[in-house]
Design a protein around this motif. Structure first.
Motif, PDB file in Angstrom:
ATOM      1  N   GLY A 217      12.587  10.784  -8.433  1.00  0.00           N
ATOM      2  CA  GLY A 217      12.572   9.378  -8.862  1.00  0.00           C
ATOM      3  C   GLY A 217      12.141   8.499  -7.686  1.00  0.00           C
ATOM      4  N   ASN A 218      10.914   8.677  -7.254  1.00  0.00           N
ATOM      5  CA  ASN A 218      10.449   8.068  -5.988  1.00  0.00           C
ATOM      6  C   ASN A 218       9.597   6.821  -6.221  1.00  0.00           C
ATOM      7  N   ASN A 219       8.909   6.389  -5.165  1.00  0.00           N
ATOM      8  CA  ASN A 219       8.038   5.212  -5.211  1.00  0.00           C
ATOM      9  C   ASN A 219       7.003   5.277  -6.346  1.00  0.00           C
ATOM     10  N   THR A 220       6.336   6.424  -6.459  1.00  0.00           N
ATOM     11  CA  THR A 220       5.308   6.610  -7.497  1.00  0.00           C
ATOM     12  C   THR A 220       5.945   6.493  -8.880  1.00  0.00           C
ATOM     13  N   ALA A 221       7.092   7.143  -9.053  1.00  0.00           N
ATOM     14  CA  ALA A 221       7.790   7.125 -10.348  1.00  0.00           C
ATOM     15  C   ALA A 221       8.228   5.706 -10.699  1.00  0.00           C
TER      16      ALA A 221
ATOM     17  N   THR B 280       3.322  14.464 -12.162  1.00  0.00           N
ATOM     18  CA  THR B 280       4.284  14.870 -11.139  1.00  0.00           C
ATOM     19  C   THR B 280       3.848  14.359  -9.775  1.00  0.00           C
ATOM     20  N   ASP B 281       4.763  14.391  -8.821  1.00  0.00           N
ATOM     21  CA  ASP B 281       4.496  13.963  -7.441  1.00  0.00           C
ATOM     22  C   ASP B 281       5.324  14.872  -6.530  1.00  0.00           C
ATOM     23  N   VAL B 282       5.065  14.784  -5.241  1.00  0.00           N
ATOM     24  CA  VAL B 282       5.752  15.657  -4.281  1.00  0.00           C
ATOM     25  C   VAL B 282       7.279  15.522  -4.369  1.00  0.00           C
ATOM     26  N   TRP B 283       7.948  16.609  -4.011  1.00  0.00           N
ATOM     27  CA  TRP B 283       9.416  16.586  -3.980  1.00  0.00           C
ATOM     28  C   TRP B 283       9.909  15.893  -2.713  1.00  0.00           C
ATOM     29  N   THR B 284       9.118  16.000  -1.641  1.00  0.00           N
ATOM     30  CA  THR B 284       9.502  15.401  -0.360  1.00  0.00           C
ATOM     31  C   THR B 284       8.448  14.377   0.015  1.00  0.00           C
ATOM     32  N   SER B 285       8.817  13.109  -0.044  1.00  0.00           N
ATOM     33  CA  SER B 285       7.875  12.044   0.295  1.00  0.00           C
ATOM     34  C   SER B 285       7.805  11.853   1.805  1.00  0.00           C
ATOM     35  N   MET B 286       6.775  11.129   2.231  1.00  0.00           N
ATOM     36  CA  MET B 286       6.622  10.832   3.663  1.00  0.00           C
ATOM     37  C   MET B 286       7.878  10.129   4.182  1.00  0.00           C
ATOM     38  N   GLY B 287       8.392  10.634   5.281  1.00  0.00           N
ATOM     39  CA  GLY B 287       9.610  10.063   5.860  1.00  0.00           C
ATOM     40  C   GLY B 287      10.855  10.860   5.492  1.00  0.00           C
TER      41      GLY B 287
ATOM     42  N   GLU C  44       8.167   1.518  -3.973  1.00  0.00           N
ATOM     43  CA  GLU C  44       7.070   1.401  -4.946  1.00  0.00           C
ATOM     44  C   GLU C  44       5.715   1.808  -4.378  1.00  0.00           C
ATOM     45  N   HIS C  45       4.813   2.124  -5.307  1.00  0.00           N
ATOM     46  CA  HIS C  45       3.411   2.393  -4.967  1.00  0.00           C
ATOM     47  C   HIS C  45       2.571   1.724  -6.061  1.00  0.00           C
ATOM     48  N   PRO C  46       2.561   0.378  -6.074  1.00  0.00           N
ATOM     49  CA  PRO C  46       1.985  -0.325  -7.230  1.00  0.00           C
ATOM     50  C   PRO C  46       0.476  -0.154  -7.402  1.00  0.00           C
TER      51      PRO C  46
ATOM     52  N   ALA D  32       0.838  -1.205   0.000  1.00  0.00           N
ATOM     53  CA  ALA D  32       0.000   0.000   0.000  1.00  0.00           C
ATOM     54  C   ALA D  32       0.874   1.256   0.000  1.00  0.00           C
ATOM     55  N   LEU D  33       2.116   1.137  -0.392  1.00  0.00           N
ATOM     56  CA  LEU D  33       3.170   2.164  -0.532  1.00  0.00           C
ATOM     57  C   LEU D  33       4.353   1.811   0.345  1.00  0.00           C
ATOM     58  N   SER D  34       5.516   1.837  -0.286  1.00  0.00           N
ATOM     59  CA  SER D  34       6.782   1.643   0.441  1.00  0.00           C
ATOM     60  C   SER D  34       7.749   2.717  -0.045  1.00  0.00           C
TER      61      SER D  34
ATOM     62  N   PRO E  42      -0.608  11.940  -7.939  1.00  0.00           N
ATOM     63  CA  PRO E  42      -1.271  10.954  -7.068  1.00  0.00           C
ATOM     64  C   PRO E  42      -1.980  11.581  -5.870  1.00  0.00           C
ATOM     65  N   LEU E  43      -1.596  12.835  -5.517  1.00  0.00           N
ATOM     66  CA  LEU E  43      -2.088  13.541  -4.335  1.00  0.00           C
ATOM     67  C   LEU E  43      -1.599  12.814  -3.065  1.00  0.00           C
ATOM     68  N   PRO E  44      -1.365  13.489  -1.960  1.00  0.00           N
ATOM     69  CA  PRO E  44      -1.599  14.903  -1.751  1.00  0.00           C
ATOM     70  C   PRO E  44      -0.609  15.788  -2.518  1.00  0.00           C
ATOM     71  N   ALA E  45      -1.094  16.980  -2.957  1.00  0.00           N
ATOM     72  CA  ALA E  45      -0.250  17.914  -3.710  1.00  0.00           C
ATOM     73  C   ALA E  45       0.276  19.006  -2.785  1.00  0.00           C
TER      74      ALA E  45
HETATM   75  N1  NVA Z   1       5.793   9.907  -3.048  1.00  0.00           N
HETATM   76  C1  NVA Z   1       4.738  10.173  -2.094  1.00  0.00           C
HETATM   77  C2  NVA Z   1       3.466   9.517  -2.547  1.00  0.00           C
HETATM   78  C3  NVA Z   1       2.288   9.767  -1.667  1.00  0.00           C
HETATM   79  C4  NVA Z   1       1.063   9.128  -2.179  1.00  0.00           C
HETATM   80  C5  NVA Z   1       5.151   9.694  -0.716  1.00  0.00           C
HETATM   81  O1  NVA Z   1       5.721   8.594  -0.609  1.00  0.00           O
HETATM   82  O2  NVA Z   1       4.900  10.396   0.254  1.00  0.00           O
END
Ligand code: NVA
Ligand code: CP
Length: 313
Positions: free
Chosen positions: A156-160, A221-228, A126-128, A121-123, A262-265
């Motif tokens: 170049g994160n999980n979403t990418a 596009t996706d956030v520049w700073t991911s969770m964590g 990846e975010h498959p 459900a996101l790592s 993917p949001l949140p933006a």
């Molecule tokens: N790259 C983001 C995706 C959030 C849905 C994150 O990991 O925070």
């Protein structure tokens, strides 16, 4: 799917990803059913969530099953209890578990010790589930998966990673522009390039945002700073300053290109203020499609029903 775990887009084949999109399209039409009656999905989350949690919980209810959410404070995988023990215990209660975690390795250890299917459900890597919803959204808006190009701007994160792998499997051209030091992982890039070569498309990484978006069908596009990564936010804002998707950059794409996120933006960072409310944006369709895509994934993993191969182009 190759196995009943869904930890990575690489668990899918070109055929199974198309089947999931086809099945999700059908399930979106069908609405509610009792396919997963008697099934229970546990959501074990180490990070916050709006879309993933709610879309999984609503998906289970719409399919006649039930879900149970465990917040970051509750389980404390690897701290209060070892990951293998938690996997063994949850296998005695639930039908499947969806995990949101900091490390792909946590998912792998959990899956290796669980008797029930495990869903990513996101790592960090990846975010498959997001990528399946993304391909569904692209298919809905473009009415095809043929002859398309996605231009991804940013980290170049999980979403990418997941979208790049999914694009390769679907034969969609994929270009990603990231600043030095924030590129997709080399190994995942190579895998995606191999998938693309097998499916008559190309995957490339560049530092030039203009090159990534020129004449594309989808700007992503996706956030520049991911969770964590919150401690790096200042440094990242600096590194990504010339990687904002704004109307000028979007204008380089095809005139009918769609804009995805993917949001949140973070409005005013990776995406210019108000751009997600512009006519080209499909971000709220994309958010809705999380639920439909996950219904197809859950049906495949828990429903015991074979997914029919699609006949779409
Ligand atoms: N790259 C983001 C995706 C959030 C849905 C994150 O990991 O925070
Ligand atoms: N896109 C996505 O995964 O959103 P959440 O983090 O809110 O679940």
């Amino acid at each position: 799917m190759k196995s009943k775990d869904f930890l990575s887009i690489s668990d899918l084949t070109s055929e199974s990803i198309r089947s999931l999109v086809s099945r999700a399209t059908a399930m979106k039409e069908e609405g509610w059913s009792s396919l997963l009656s008697g099934k229970i999905l546990v959501l074990l989350f180490e990070k916050p969530s709006l879309r993933t949690r709610v879309s999984f919980e609503v998906a289970m209810r719409q399919l006649g099953g039930q879900s149970l959410y465990l917040s970051p404070e509750e389980v404390q995988l690897g701290k209060r209890e070892s990951i293998p023990d938690a996997a063994r215990v949850l296998s005695r209660y639930a039908s499947a578990v969806a995990i949101r975690t900091f490390a792909q390795e946590t998912l792998e250890i959990f899956a290796n010790n669980a008797d029930i299917p495990v869903i990513n459900a996101l790592s960090d890597l990846e975010h498959p589930c997001q990528a399946i919803a993304d391909i569904l959204t692209i298919y809905e808006h473009k009415e095809t998966l043929e002859d398309l190009t996605i231009g991804f701007i940013g980290d170049g994160n999980n979403t990418a990673h997941s979208l790049m792998l999914a694009a390769g499997l679907c034969g969609i051209d994929f270009r990603i522009a990231s600043p030095k030091g924030y590129r997709v992982q080399d190994e995942i890039l190579k895998t995606a390039q191999q998938y693309a070569a097998d499916n008559q498309s190309t995957v490339m990484a560049t530092e030039d945002p203009r090159q990534a978006v020129t004449a594309v069908d989808v700007v992503y596009t996706d956030v520049w700073t991911s969770m964590g990564q919150e401690a790096e936010a200042k440094q990242r804002r600096k590194a990504f300053a010339s990687y904002q998707v704004d109307s000028k950059l979007l204008a380089l794409a095809k005139p009918d290109a769609i804009l995805m996120h993917p949001l949140p933006a973070h409005h005013g960072e990776e995406i210019a203020e108000n751009l997600i409310y512009s006519p080209q944006s499909v971000v709220f369709d994309q958010a809705e499609n999380r639920m439909h895509a996950q219904k197809a994934i859950l049906a495949d993993i828990l429903g015991g029903s074979e997914i029919l191969l699609p006949d779409f182009r």
